[in-house]
Design a protein around this motif. Structure first.
Motif, PDB file in Angstrom:
ATOM      1  N   ALA A  48       0.936  -1.063  -0.105  1.00 17.47           N
ATOM      2  CA  ALA A  48      -0.125  -0.272  -0.150  1.00 17.47           C
ATOM      3  C   ALA A  48       0.852   1.243  -0.093  1.00 17.47           C
ATOM      4  N   GLU A  49       0.401   2.440  -0.176  1.00 21.66           N
ATOM      5  CA  GLU A  49       1.057   3.487  -0.364  1.00 21.66           C
ATOM      6  C   GLU A  49       1.846   3.957   1.009  1.00 21.66           C
ATOM      7  N   ASN A  50       1.291   3.456   2.033  1.00 18.55           N
ATOM      8  CA  ASN A  50       1.891   3.815   3.426  1.00 18.55           C
ATOM      9  C   ASN A  50       2.486   2.857   4.013  1.00 18.55           C
ATOM     10  N   SER A  51       2.993   1.687   3.472  1.00 11.21           N
ATOM     11  CA  SER A  51       3.506   0.696   3.906  1.00 11.21           C
ATOM     12  C   SER A  51       4.548   0.097   3.048  1.00 11.21           C
ATOM     13  N   MET A  52       5.585  -0.771   3.518  1.00 14.98           N
ATOM     14  CA  MET A  52       6.793  -0.876   2.834  1.00 14.98           C
ATOM     15  C   MET A  52       7.570  -2.384   3.634  1.00 14.98           C
TER      16      MET A  52
END
Length: 170
Positions: A39-43
């Protein structure tokens, strides 16, 4: 994202006017990593990298020939980690394992009559570790931050400093 890197290094060490032979060190160290962002806010990521530090010369007068130089040290570092960010909090975690070989260790020489620390090689060290971090915004002007780090290192069997026995009675 998938990444592969390589680093090449060369070092030449020489003491002017010395009977100690010059030391040459050439090495190539790779690094491989994979990063995934679900997701955009996780890595999430995983990596493996080789590191090295050149050997060298112990420039202490009167050392036995076998203590005048020391070999290069090497390590492989493996990491697994992740990070998540939200509007009012974020968290990160990393697990790692490092395997060192021919580790540089300061120690006393075995040469009689010399009491100066020199650099020696020891068989190696492994380190397992974890790092955790958390941030929470409790109020517009109040943030809570917490972090935890733990590293457990263990010498390889046969890793010792024989020069310390003369001074510590080991």
């Amino acid at each position: 994202a998938v990444r592969a890197e390589g680093r090449a290094s060369r070092e030449d060490l020489e003491l002017v006017g010395s009977a100690i032979p010059s030391q040459d060190f050439t090495d190539t160290t790779p690094r491989f990593s994979v990063q995934y962002a679900p997701a955009e806010n996780s890595m999430l990521y995983v990596s493996a990298a080789k590191g090295s530090r050149a050997g060298g010369i112990n420039a202490t007068t009167g050392l036995a020939a076998n203590e005048q130089t020391y070999k290069a040290e090497y390590n492989w570092t493996y990491e697994l980690g992740g990070r998540i960010e939200r509007s009012r909090w974020d968290a990160a975690a990393t697990l790692y394992y490092i395997d060192w070989e021919d580790t540089h260790l300061p120690g006393f020489p075995l040469t009689p009559g010399i009491n100066t620390l020199i650099t020696r090689n020891t068989a190696g060290v492994t380190t397992e570790g974890v790092e955790l971090a958390l941030r929470a915004q409790l109020h517009e002007r109040v943030n809570l931050r917490a972090a935890y780090s733990h590293a457990a290192s263990e010498f390889y069997r046969g890793s010792d400093d024989p020069g310390s026995g003369a001074f510590c009675g080991l």
